[in-house]
Design a protein around this motif. Sequence first.
Motif, PDB file in Angstrom:
ATOM      1  N   THR A   1       5.641   7.826  -9.063  1.00 17.36           N
ATOM      2  CA  THR A   1       6.484   7.791  -7.513  1.00 17.36           C
ATOM      3  C   THR A   1       5.363   8.447  -6.409  1.00 17.36           C
ATOM      4  O   THR A   1       4.585   8.862  -6.723  1.00 17.36           O
ATOM      5  N   GLY A   2       6.118   8.099  -5.170  1.00 14.83           N
ATOM      6  CA  GLY A   2       5.069   8.878  -3.789  1.00 14.83           C
ATOM      7  C   GLY A   2       4.609   7.831  -3.053  1.00 14.83           C
ATOM      8  O   GLY A   2       4.525   6.228  -3.380  1.00 14.83           O
ATOM      9  N   GLU A   3       3.810   8.331  -1.994  1.00 14.56           N
ATOM     10  CA  GLU A   3       2.999   7.273  -1.231  1.00 14.56           C
ATOM     11  C   GLU A   3       2.139   7.236  -0.625  1.00 14.56           C
ATOM     12  O   GLU A   3       1.479   8.488  -0.507  1.00 14.56           O
ATOM     13  N   ILE A   4       0.402   6.735  -0.564  1.00 14.76           N
ATOM     14  CA  ILE A   4      -0.821   7.281  -0.017  1.00 14.76           C
ATOM     15  C   ILE A   4      -0.086   6.336   1.304  1.00 14.76           C
ATOM     16  O   ILE A   4      -0.282   5.565   1.609  1.00 14.76           O
TER      17      ILE A   4
ATOM     18  N   ARG B   1      -3.553   2.095   8.511  1.00 14.31           N
ATOM     19  CA  ARG B   1      -2.976   0.607   8.324  1.00 14.31           C
ATOM     20  C   ARG B   1      -1.526   1.366   8.342  1.00 14.31           C
ATOM     21  O   ARG B   1      -0.944   2.317   8.690  1.00 14.31           O
ATOM     22  N   LYS B   2      -0.817   0.575   9.000  1.00 13.52           N
ATOM     23  CA  LYS B   2       0.977   0.837   8.529  1.00 13.52           C
ATOM     24  C   LYS B   2       1.649   0.842   7.181  1.00 13.52           C
ATOM     25  O   LYS B   2       2.575   1.836   7.338  1.00 13.52           O
TER      26      LYS B   2
END
Lengths: 509, 353
Positions: A62-65, A70-71
Motif C-alpha cells: 500500500t501507499g504511493e510514491i 509528475r502528476k
Amino acid sequence: MEQGNKVILMMRHISKNFPGVVALSNVDFTLREGEIHALMGENGAGKSTLIKVLTGVEEFETGEIRVIDRKEPIINRSPHEAQENGISTVYQEVNLCPNLTVAENLFIGREPMKRGMIDWKTMNKRSKEILMNLDIDIDVAVALENYSLAIQQMIAIARAVDMSAKVLILDEPTSSLDDNEVEKLFQLMRHLKDKGVGIIFVTHFLEQVYEVCDRITVLRNGKLVGEYEVEKLPRVQLVAKMMGKDYDDLAAIKKQNDNQEIGLGEVLISAEQLSHSGTIKPFDLKIHKGEVIGLSGLLGSGRSELARAIYGADKADAGELKVNGKKVLIGAPIDAMKLGMGYLPENRKEEGIIADLTVRENIIIALQAKRGMFRLISKKEQEEFTDKYIDLLKIKTADREVPIKQLSGGNQQKVILGRWLLNNPDFLILDEPTRGIDVGTKTEIQKLVVQLAREGMAIMFISSEVEEMLRTCSRMVVLRDRCMVGELEKEQLGQDSIMRAIAGGAVNE
Amino acid sequence: MSKMRYIAGRIMGYRLFLPLLCLAIVLLVNVVKTPSFFEITIRNGVLYGYIVDIMNRSSELVILSIGMTLVVAASGGTDISVGAVSAVSGAVAIFILGGGQTSTDFYHAPYLLGFLAAIAVGALLGAWNGFLVAKMKIQPMVATLILYTAGRGIAQLITEGQILYLRVDHFKQLGGFIPGIPLPTPVFVAILCILVTLLLLKKTALGMYIQTVGINSKAARLVGLNSTRIKFLTYAFCGLCSGIAGMIITSRVYSIDANNAGLNIELDAILAVALGGNNLGGGRFSLLGSVIGAVTIQALTTTLYAMKVSADQLYVYKAVVVILIVALQSAELKRMLKNLRVRVAVQTGKEVA
Ligand SMILES: Nc1ncnc2c1ncn2[C@@H]1O[C@H](COP(=O)(O)OP(=O)(O)OP(=O)(O)O)[C@@H](O)[C@H]1O
Ligand SMILES: [Mg+2]
C-alpha cells in the motif's frame, strides 16, 4: 518548505510485508532538492527495504510514491524504470559483474555505440574521466574482480552518479571505505548536493551523519519514528530514537575501554618470512594467546592479505608457520580450521554467506565441515546452536529456517560471526566484523571480542575504523604497500600515532 | 476464508507443488481421453496397465536424473555423457557375461561379476568426467562432451561394432519381472536408488556440502569444504547411476546396440531435473522433484502413445507440453503476469477516476 527547498520525492503510507515479517508499515519519507538525507535505524529496521520498494526491486502493498514533475503517483517496476524516473541507486551489496571490466561495469546497459558496435575506445576513455573526477586512478580495461571491495564500491557509486540522477540513493556506501575514501565520497556528495541532487544516505556511522547530512529519518521495526533536522537532534537522542530506549553508546564504549587490561599469554601463532606472491611480502609475526592484534593500513596495504596467508585462504608460497611451536603446513582453509583457526572474511556476499541456505545451515556449516561428512551434527544440536547465536547476537530473523539472503545486511553479518564463534577457535581472524552492524550491537560485538580474548582466544582484528581498533586491540601491526612495516605496542596506540604510521611516518621497526 | 487462503498458501509454497501439479495434469488428461488409462489388470500373475507401464519405463530415467541432480547442484553444469556411459556399461556387462559372442544363451561368467563390472565402469567414466570438471576446471558441458562422443566409440570397440545378444532368462529379469513378483523389477531398482541416495544425503552432511559448494564455492572453501572433491564425487556418483541404468536398458532388450542404447536419454535426464523445479545453475536441489520430473516425462510419452500419436510426431507434442510446463514454473513469467495485472488495474483505475 524552508529555504524554498522543493520536495522532489514523496513516499506516503508505504507498507510491505514478507512472509512472517512486517518490513515496512505505513512509512512516510520526504526528500528535498539539494539535501543529504540520512535514513537510519537498527539492523532489520527496514531501510534497505524502503529503498528497494522505491526503486522497484521489491513491490509494495500500500501507499504511493510521487516525484516532482509528475502528476500521477509512480510505481517503479524495476531499477531500470526507477532510473528513467531519475532515481539512481547503489545497493548495500555491490551489484556489479566481477568478471567484466571496470569500463563495462560503468556502462553496462548504456554502452556507447558506433556503427552498431560497442565503441570500446570511447567507453574506456569516458570511464577513465569519470573515475578521475573521483580521484580514482585505475586501469579501466581490467576485470572488476581484480580490485578491492572498496574500489568496487567506488565504481558502483561512480556509475550511479554518472547517470545524471535527480535522486541518488546510497545504501551503506561507506562501510568498506577508509577515512580518506569516505572524505572523497563526501566531497562528491556535497558537489552533487550543490547541483540540486537529493541524496538518500543510509549508514550506521553517526559521525558521518553529523558531518554531511541535513536531515534524518529514523525507522524502527518497520515503522517511522520521525524526521528530524540534524542540528536539532543531538547524537544521544538519535541513538535513543533508533533503539527505542536510552542508550549512550559513547559511554558504553568508555566503560569498555577502562577494563582493557589483558596479560599477554604464550605465543600461539608464529610466522616467519611467510608470504604470498602478489599479495603480501614476507613478514614475521608472533601472536599470543589472549591478545587482540589489530592490522591497520590503507586499503590495498595488504592487511586482509596477511590474514589470508596465515589462514590458507591464499596459500602461502614461502616462509614458515608455527602453531603452538610446531611447524605446520596449511594447504587449504580446512587445515587451518583443524589447527584451531577461524576466518571471517571481508566480503560478506562473495565469500561469507551461502545465500540460499538457511540461517541454521549457515551457522553450523563450518563446524560441520570440520567434523567431516559422516559425523552429521544432530538436528537437535543444530537447532540449539542456532538459537544460541540468534539469541547472543540478537539476530533478527523470522525463523531459523529462513534463507540467509532474506535477512538484512547487518543480520547476515551477525550470522557469519555466529558461524565462527560456534567453532570456538583458538585463533580467530575478524576482517571487518562490524561492517553494516548498528550502533548498539557494534559495541556489544567489540565487548565480546575483548571478552573472548580475556578467556584466552587470540584474535586478529581488521577494521577501516581506527577508533574501533583502538577500543579492542592491545597491539597493532601496520602495513603499507603489501608489506608489514612495523608494530605499535599498547602504550603507543593512539589515533594520531596510528594515522601517522599508516600514512608512512616513523614506526619503531 | 483467511484460513483457507493460509492453507492454500502453504500448499502452493510447498516446493514440490508445481512438479506434482504438472504430473497430475498430464495424468488427468487421460481421464477424458483414455478412460482405460488408470485400469490395472493382472495377467499371468503380473500387473498390467498404463500406470504400471509409466512406472516401469521411467525407471532408468529416474535413476539417471538422481545422478544428474547432484551433478547440477554441485557444479551448476550438466553431464551430457550419461546416455553414452550407459551404453558402455551395458556393453561391458554383455561382453563379460556373453563371453564376447554375438549371440549366446548361457552365462560365460557369474552374473554378479558382469553386473559389478558394468557399474564399476560407469563409476570410472563418471570419475573421469569429475576429474575434468573438478580438477581441470573444464566447463561441464565441454568436459562431458568428450565421453558423449567417445563413449559410444568405446562401446563399439567392446562390441566390435556388432549388436551382441544375451538370451538368458535370468539376464532379462532386471529389466523385466522376477518370477512370482507382480511388479516390474526396474521399479524396485529405481526405488532402491532413490532410498539409498536420500539416506546418503540426509544421514550424512553430503547434501549440505553439495548445496554449499553449488551456491558459493568461494565461501565453501573458506568454511573448510573441498569443493574439488565434492564435485568429483557427484560426477562419479552420476556415472555409477548411468551404469545401473545401462544394466536395465540392456536387460530390457537382452542385447547391446552401442549406437542406440540410451540414445538421447541425457536430454530427458536434464529435463527431468528442470521439471523438478531445480535450478540448473546449481545450489539448492530437490531429489524427489527430479524423480517426479522423470516420471512426468514418461507419463507424457505414454499418454501420447495412448492417444495414438505416431512416434514421429511424438517429439513435437512433447516439445509443446514441455514448453508449457517450464513456463508454468518460471518465476519471470509470474512476475510478468503480475505486472500486467498491476498495469491493467492502474488503467481501469484511471478510467474510473
Ligand atoms: N526478501 C526478503 N524476504 C523476507 N524477509 C525479508 C526480505 N528482505 C528483507 N526482509 C526482512 O525485512 C526486514 C527489514 O530488512 P531490511 O533489509 O530493510 O533492513 P535494514 O534496515 O536495511 O537493516 P541493515 O542495517 O541490517 O541493512 C528484516 O527483518 C528482514 O529480515
Ligand atoms: Mg540494509
